[in-house]
Motif scaffolding. Structure first.
Motif, PDB file in Angstrom:
ATOM      1  N   ALA A 130      10.518   7.536   3.679  1.00 55.12           N
ATOM      2  CA  ALA A 130       8.973   8.089   5.022  1.00 55.12           C
ATOM      3  C   ALA A 130       8.018   7.478   4.173  1.00 55.12           C
ATOM      4  O   ALA A 130       7.290   6.535   5.797  1.00 55.12           O
ATOM      5  N   LYS A 131       7.057   7.754   3.536  1.00 55.72           N
ATOM      6  CA  LYS A 131       6.191   6.630   2.705  1.00 55.72           C
ATOM      7  C   LYS A 131       6.444   5.079   3.425  1.00 55.72           C
ATOM      8  O   LYS A 131       5.267   4.365   3.311  1.00 55.72           O
ATOM      9  N   LEU A 132       7.815   4.591   2.396  1.00 49.45           N
ATOM     10  CA  LEU A 132       7.907   3.205   2.652  1.00 49.45           C
ATOM     11  C   LEU A 132       8.158   2.769   3.334  1.00 49.45           C
ATOM     12  O   LEU A 132       8.875   1.210   4.281  1.00 49.45           O
ATOM     13  N   GLY A 133       8.903   3.887   4.726  1.00 53.86           N
ATOM     14  CA  GLY A 133       9.452   3.141   6.112  1.00 53.86           C
ATOM     15  C   GLY A 133      10.833   2.581   5.997  1.00 53.86           C
ATOM     16  O   GLY A 133      10.862   1.889   7.028  1.00 53.86           O
ATOM     17  N   ALA A 134      11.162   2.861   5.005  1.00 53.79           N
ATOM     18  CA  ALA A 134      12.687   2.191   5.062  1.00 53.79           C
ATOM     19  C   ALA A 134      13.722   3.751   5.258  1.00 53.79           C
ATOM     20  O   ALA A 134      13.609   4.992   5.308  1.00 53.79           O
ATOM     21  N   ARG A 135      14.948   2.978   5.966  1.00 58.01           N
ATOM     22  CA  ARG A 135      15.885   3.898   6.419  1.00 58.01           C
ATOM     23  C   ARG A 135      16.690   4.258   5.659  1.00 58.01           C
ATOM     24  O   ARG A 135      16.879   5.126   5.491  1.00 58.01           O
ATOM     25  N   ASP A 136      16.737   3.691   4.417  1.00 59.52           N
ATOM     26  CA  ASP A 136      17.886   4.773   3.535  1.00 59.52           C
ATOM     27  C   ASP A 136      17.552   3.853   1.977  1.00 59.52           C
ATOM     28  O   ASP A 136      16.234   3.722   1.737  1.00 59.52           O
ATOM     29  N   ARG A 164       1.213  -1.351  -0.135  1.00 59.97           N
ATOM     30  CA  ARG A 164       0.277   0.147  -0.036  1.00 59.97           C
ATOM     31  C   ARG A 164       0.857   1.473  -0.098  1.00 59.97           C
ATOM     32  O   ARG A 164       0.712   2.672  -0.799  1.00 59.97           O
ATOM     33  N   ALA A 165       2.396   0.931   0.725  1.00 63.13           N
ATOM     34  CA  ALA A 165       2.958   2.712   0.562  1.00 63.13           C
ATOM     35  C   ALA A 165       3.599   2.785  -0.463  1.00 63.13           C
ATOM     36  O   ALA A 165       3.189   3.081  -0.691  1.00 63.13           O
ATOM     37  N   LEU A 166       3.674   1.850  -1.460  1.00 62.30           N
ATOM     38  CA  LEU A 166       4.345   1.721  -2.869  1.00 62.30           C
ATOM     39  C   LEU A 166       3.069   2.391  -3.594  1.00 62.30           C
ATOM     40  O   LEU A 166       3.754   3.350  -4.593  1.00 62.30           O
ATOM     41  N   ALA A 167       1.871   1.934  -3.626  1.00 60.27           N
ATOM     42  CA  ALA A 167       0.952   2.492  -4.412  1.00 60.27           C
ATOM     43  C   ALA A 167       0.251   4.099  -3.768  1.00 60.27           C
ATOM     44  O   ALA A 167       0.162   4.302  -4.700  1.00 60.27           O
ATOM     45  N   SER A 168       0.511   4.543  -2.463  1.00 60.31           N
ATOM     46  CA  SER A 168       0.461   5.826  -2.060  1.00 60.31           C
ATOM     47  C   SER A 168       1.207   6.471  -3.020  1.00 60.31           C
ATOM     48  O   SER A 168       1.068   7.653  -3.187  1.00 60.31           O
ATOM     49  N   LEU A 169       2.606   6.298  -4.022  1.00 57.24           N
ATOM     50  CA  LEU A 169       3.634   7.276  -4.044  1.00 57.24           C
ATOM     51  C   LEU A 169       3.105   7.128  -5.278  1.00 57.24           C
ATOM     52  O   LEU A 169       1.699   7.565  -6.073  1.00 57.24           O
ATOM     53  N   THR A 170       3.230   9.135  -5.467  1.00 55.07           N
ATOM     54  CA  THR A 170       2.091  10.416  -6.339  1.00 55.07           C
ATOM     55  C   THR A 170       3.846   9.971  -7.353  1.00 55.07           C
ATOM     56  O   THR A 170       4.633   8.915  -8.161  1.00 55.07           O
ATOM     57  N   ALA A 171       2.408  10.046  -8.812  1.00 50.51           N
ATOM     58  CA  ALA A 171       3.883   9.432 -10.565  1.00 50.51           C
ATOM     59  C   ALA A 171       5.002  10.406 -10.306  1.00 50.51           C
ATOM     60  O   ALA A 171       5.716   9.947 -10.898  1.00 50.51           O
ATOM     61  N   ARG A 172       5.396  11.320  -9.310  1.00 50.05           N
ATOM     62  CA  ARG A 172       6.681  12.093  -9.619  1.00 50.05           C
ATOM     63  C   ARG A 172       7.708  11.346  -8.827  1.00 50.05           C
ATOM     64  O   ARG A 172       8.644  10.814  -8.865  1.00 50.05           O
ATOM     65  N   MET A 229      12.221  -2.921  -1.071  1.00 50.76           N
ATOM     66  CA  MET A 229      11.676  -2.876  -1.029  1.00 50.76           C
ATOM     67  C   MET A 229      10.902  -3.057  -2.832  1.00 50.76           C
ATOM     68  O   MET A 229       9.904  -3.796  -3.176  1.00 50.76           O
ATOM     69  N   ALA A 230      10.838  -2.225  -3.779  1.00 50.14           N
ATOM     70  CA  ALA A 230      10.876  -2.669  -4.739  1.00 50.14           C
ATOM     71  C   ALA A 230      10.828  -3.440  -5.744  1.00 50.14           C
ATOM     72  O   ALA A 230      10.212  -3.883  -6.504  1.00 50.14           O
ATOM     73  N   HIS A 231      11.978  -3.628  -5.396  1.00 48.08           N
ATOM     74  CA  HIS A 231      12.057  -5.126  -6.368  1.00 48.08           C
ATOM     75  C   HIS A 231      11.903  -6.371  -5.302  1.00 48.08           C
ATOM     76  O   HIS A 231      11.240  -7.358  -6.909  1.00 48.08           O
ATOM     77  N   ARG A 232      11.150  -6.073  -4.306  1.00 46.57           N
ATOM     78  CA  ARG A 232      10.859  -7.714  -3.684  1.00 46.57           C
ATOM     79  C   ARG A 232       9.247  -7.407  -4.300  1.00 46.57           C
ATOM     80  O   ARG A 232       8.225  -8.391  -4.271  1.00 46.57           O
ATOM     81  N   ALA A 233       9.085  -6.566  -4.142  1.00 46.47           N
ATOM     82  CA  ALA A 233       7.652  -6.200  -4.942  1.00 46.47           C
ATOM     83  C   ALA A 233       7.232  -5.933  -6.453  1.00 46.47           C
ATOM     84  O   ALA A 233       6.082  -6.214  -6.616  1.00 46.47           O
TER      85      ALA A 233
END
Length: 217
Positions: free
Chosen positions: A195-201, A150-158, A208-212
């Motif tokens: 912040a949206k993904l809760g990723a440290r860096d 859901r966090a990945l889906a919440s990203l804006t187009a930019r 996360m992007a590859h796993r998804a």
């Protein structure tokens, strides 16, 4: 802009050779040289560098533990790990500790300089010889949670455009050029993504992007 570097390697001859390569570039400055992890941590605190270039195998506190402590600090500089080894016992702990880059010591001088600039600019650099293993490991891990999806889906187009370029290893300057925007804007987008993904860096966001199985359409 000058990139201020703290360099750590327990072998004086190798450290001198690395310093010679880096000092030959007008935009790179070595502010401190260290022979072990204890000295490295002190140098980071005192010199406040833009980047740390550190060997992995060092006496006392090794490069992996030093990386973990540096990245745990608020505002800690990015770390580019340097090693003669590309085995999994070195690669995964280094990346898990928070290193933004991993380069082998037998790389060409040009590759080392490129890696320093990319990581200092906020990008991620994985030596091309080990990159396929990093991607394969990310894909083989359990899929992201529903919350992460859901966090990945919440990203804006930019933000999706920026994350796609981050996944390609691009730094802030390169992303700004591709998207025809300012580096400050890119940094804001990256901060929002983390912040949206809760990723440290950035490395965490890439995994996360590859796993998804996520990429720009």
């Amino acid at each position: 802009m000058t990139i201020r570097i703290v360099l750590a390697d327990d072998q004086a001859m190798i450290r001198s050779g690395l310093a010679l390569v880096l000092r030959s570039e007008p935009d790179l400055e070595i502010v401190e040289e260290c022979a072990d992890g204890h000295a490295l941590l002190r140098a980071v605190t005192l010199a406040a560098p833009d980047l740390v270039l550190t060997d992995i195998r060092m006496p006392g506190i090794d490069g992996i533990e030093a990386t973990r402590r540096i990245r745990a600090q608020a505002g800690g500089p990015p770390v580019l790990a340097l090693t003669t080894f590309d085995d999994d016992d070195v690669l995964w702990p280094t990346l898990d500790a928070g290193a933004a880059g991993f380069v082998l010591k037998d790389s060409a001088a040009e590759a080392l300089v490129d890696a320093v600039r990319v990581v200092a600019d906020g990008g991620t650099w994985i030596d091309p010889r080990v990159l396929p293993r990093v991607v394969a490991r990310a894909v083989a891990q359990p899929q992201v949670s529903a919350d992460a999806a859901r966090a990945l889906a919440s990203l804006t187009a930019r933000e999706r455009e920026v994350l796609d370029l981050v996944c390609d290893g691009a730094g802030n300057a390169e992303i700004a050029a591709v998207l025809d925007t300012g580096e400050r804007t890119v940094k804001s987008h990256v901060s929002a993504i983390l912040a949206k993904l809760g990723a440290r860096d950035r490395a965490g966001a890439i995994v996360m992007a590859h796993r998804a199985g996520w990429r720009r359409s």
